[in-house]
Design a protein around this motif. Structure first.
Motif, PDB file in Angstrom:
ATOM      1  N   VAL A 194       0.084  -2.583   4.171  1.00  0.00           N
ATOM      2  CA  VAL A 194      -1.318  -2.434   4.566  1.00  0.00           C
ATOM      3  C   VAL A 194      -1.475  -1.138   5.356  1.00  0.00           C
ATOM      4  O   VAL A 194      -0.785  -0.929   6.359  1.00  0.00           O
ATOM      5  CB  VAL A 194      -1.767  -3.628   5.449  1.00  0.00           C
ATOM      6  N   SER A 195      -2.354  -0.251   4.883  1.00  0.00           N
ATOM      7  CA  SER A 195      -2.512   1.012   5.610  1.00  0.00           C
ATOM      8  C   SER A 195      -3.850   1.081   6.336  1.00  0.00           C
ATOM      9  O   SER A 195      -4.043   1.944   7.194  1.00  0.00           O
ATOM     10  CB  SER A 195      -2.339   2.209   4.681  1.00  0.00           C
ATOM     11  N   GLY A 196      -4.781   0.168   6.023  1.00  0.00           N
ATOM     12  CA  GLY A 196      -6.041   0.147   6.766  1.00  0.00           C
ATOM     13  C   GLY A 196      -7.089   1.060   6.146  1.00  0.00           C
ATOM     14  O   GLY A 196      -6.805   2.220   5.881  1.00  0.00           O
ATOM     15  N   SER A 197      -8.293   0.544   5.945  1.00  0.00           N
ATOM     16  CA  SER A 197      -9.341   1.343   5.297  1.00  0.00           C
ATOM     17  C   SER A 197      -9.706   2.576   6.106  1.00  0.00           C
ATOM     18  O   SER A 197     -10.152   3.581   5.567  1.00  0.00           O
ATOM     19  CB  SER A 197     -10.602   0.491   5.105  1.00  0.00           C
ATOM     20  N   HIS A 198      -9.516   2.498   7.415  1.00  0.00           N
ATOM     21  CA  HIS A 198      -9.843   3.649   8.251  1.00  0.00           C
ATOM     22  C   HIS A 198      -8.579   4.309   8.786  1.00  0.00           C
ATOM     23  O   HIS A 198      -8.613   5.065   9.752  1.00  0.00           O
ATOM     24  CB  HIS A 198     -10.757   3.222   9.401  1.00  0.00           C
TER      25      HIS A 198
ATOM     26  N   ALA B 214      -4.131  -0.023  10.933  1.00  0.00           N
ATOM     27  CA  ALA B 214      -3.895  -1.449  10.663  1.00  0.00           C
ATOM     28  C   ALA B 214      -2.653  -1.860  11.425  1.00  0.00           C
ATOM     29  O   ALA B 214      -1.753  -1.046  11.650  1.00  0.00           O
ATOM     30  CB  ALA B 214      -3.701  -1.692   9.169  1.00  0.00           C
TER      31      ALA B 214
END
Ligand SMILES: [Zn+2]
Length: 403
Positions: A249-253, A256
């Protein structure tokens, strides 16, 4: 840079990539899937590969052929029969670990830690260089010397090494190889992939250090085969890498898993992030030193002193580590409650003192985990810095397999 070296090593005519681009090995999705499965879970027979990947045996054979021809996979002696009572013995496919080597380097503010890994992410050589100056140019000079020393020393790795993985703390864009912000190094917008590639002549990947470590656990460690897991690191910072549905998971922004900045004490200390009572403001190394100094009224106390005093039975210091462990456990429970990972690995250089933390991490976790989330197994273990460098090499190995 990647010369023909004789036995078992294909010449340029059979190389599917240009020397400079260091692109991924296999373009076809089936070949990528076969290579990934054998690399992370092998040796595997073609039959079990076909079953596992939902492919026909013919498709597996076709996908594996070029990887065998290039020397990345080989067939072990037949050990397994394909069906009860009948069928030809199956020869499992395995990775040839010494087909290619990878350099991994963790860059910290005061030291470079480097390893050479084989294709199965086994460490073959290690080296360290102190950094006196975190200036980009100075770091690149030291990095070039570290890499040369690793590749030209014992082991003769140079001829079979084309790739270098770098791990840096902070905000890193893996796709472009840009270090957007690394607070400990005081770097902003450093195009590290390009600069390090020019300096070393190798194909470079750059990744956040916690994510690199998570990648290593996912492909080559306790996370193999887990659809979801979390890796929590304890040290200067408190970090967390998350794998969900088999993906990091890298995070939408771009953010994360920032477990270090989960608030666990609304009346706790101010955090450098601007928040209050964050896990890191209680359990990061700097926070522990600050609390330890206050507890015994000694301004020059170091983290090593604090550990020694706590181990010697000083209750004031014991309470500092207990509070830190509880904060970490509470943060980990938040991860378990939100994501429900199959397992959580807690590690990091801060856990060199894990005898002081472990019981409190577990107690904090169990108190705060909701219902069955408390069943999530926690592995708590210390982690030498070389493991971070191995994480950087693992990302480099991934770039060979998946573009
Ligand atoms: Zn914070």
């Amino acid at each position: 840079m990647f010369p023909e070296t004789g036995t078992g090593f294909p010449g340029p005519g059979t190389m599917p990539f240009s020397e400079k681009s260091a692109g991924a090995l296999a373009a076809a999705p089936a070949a990528t899937a076969v290579f990934t499965a054998v690399l992370t879970e092998g040796p595997l027979s073609r039959v079990s590969l076909a079953r596992r990947l939902g492919l026909s045996s013919a498709a597996v054979t076709k996908a594996a052929r070029p990887l065998i021809d290039m020397g990345y996979l080989h067939e072990l002696a037949a050990t397994e029969r394909t069906g009860p009572g009948a069928g030809r013995p199956a020869s499992p496919l395995a990775v040839r670990a010494d087909r290619e080597f990878f350099v991994g380097v963790k860059i910290t503010a005061d030291e470079l830690i480097g390893v050479v890994c084989d294709l199965c992410a086994q460490v073959r050589a290690t080296a360290r260089r102190p950094l006196t100056d975190p200036d980009v140019e100075a770091v690149l000079t030291e990095l070039g010397q570290l890499v040369d020393g690793l590749l030209d020393g014992a082991g003769d790795f140079r001829a079979r090494t084309r790739r270098l993985g770098l791990a840096v703390s902070g905000d890193v864009d893996r796709d472009s190889g840009l270090v957007r912000y690394s607070p400990f190094l005081r770097w902003r917008n450093v195009p590290l992939r390009e600069l390090a590639g020019r300096r070393t002549g190798l194909g470079v990947t750059v990744e956040n250090d916690v994510k690199a470590l998570t990648a290593a656990e996912h492909w080559f460690g306790e996370g193999v085969g887990a659809e979801s897991f979390a890796l929590v690191t304890v040290g200067t910072g408190i970090g967390c890498g998350l794998v969900v549905n088999g993906r990091l998971v890298s995070g939408s922004h771009g953010v994360a898993g920032e477990i270090g900045h989960i608030g666990v004490d609304g009346t706790g200390p101010d955090c450098h992030c601007g928040g209050r009572g964050c896990v890191e403001s209680i359990a990061g190394t700097e926070a522990i030193v600050r609390q330890a100094r206050a507890a015994v009224d000694r301004a020059e106390l170091t983290i090593a002193d604090a550990v020694a005093l706590a181990r010697g039975g000083d209750e004031r210091l014991g309470a500092v580590f207990a509070r830190a462990g509880t904060a970490i456990g509470t943060g980990i429970a938040a991860v378990a409650n939100l994501v429900g990972p199959a397992r959580i690995v807690v590690s990091g250089e801060g856990l060199a003192a894990y005898d002081l933390f472990e019981a409190h991490i577990r107690a904090g976790f169990e108190r705060q985990a909701f219902g069955a989330a408390a069943d999530c197994p926690l592995s708590i273990r210390p982690l030498p810095f070389e493991e971070w460098a191995r994480g950087a090499a693992a990302v480099s190995i991934q770039s060979l397999v998946v573009s």
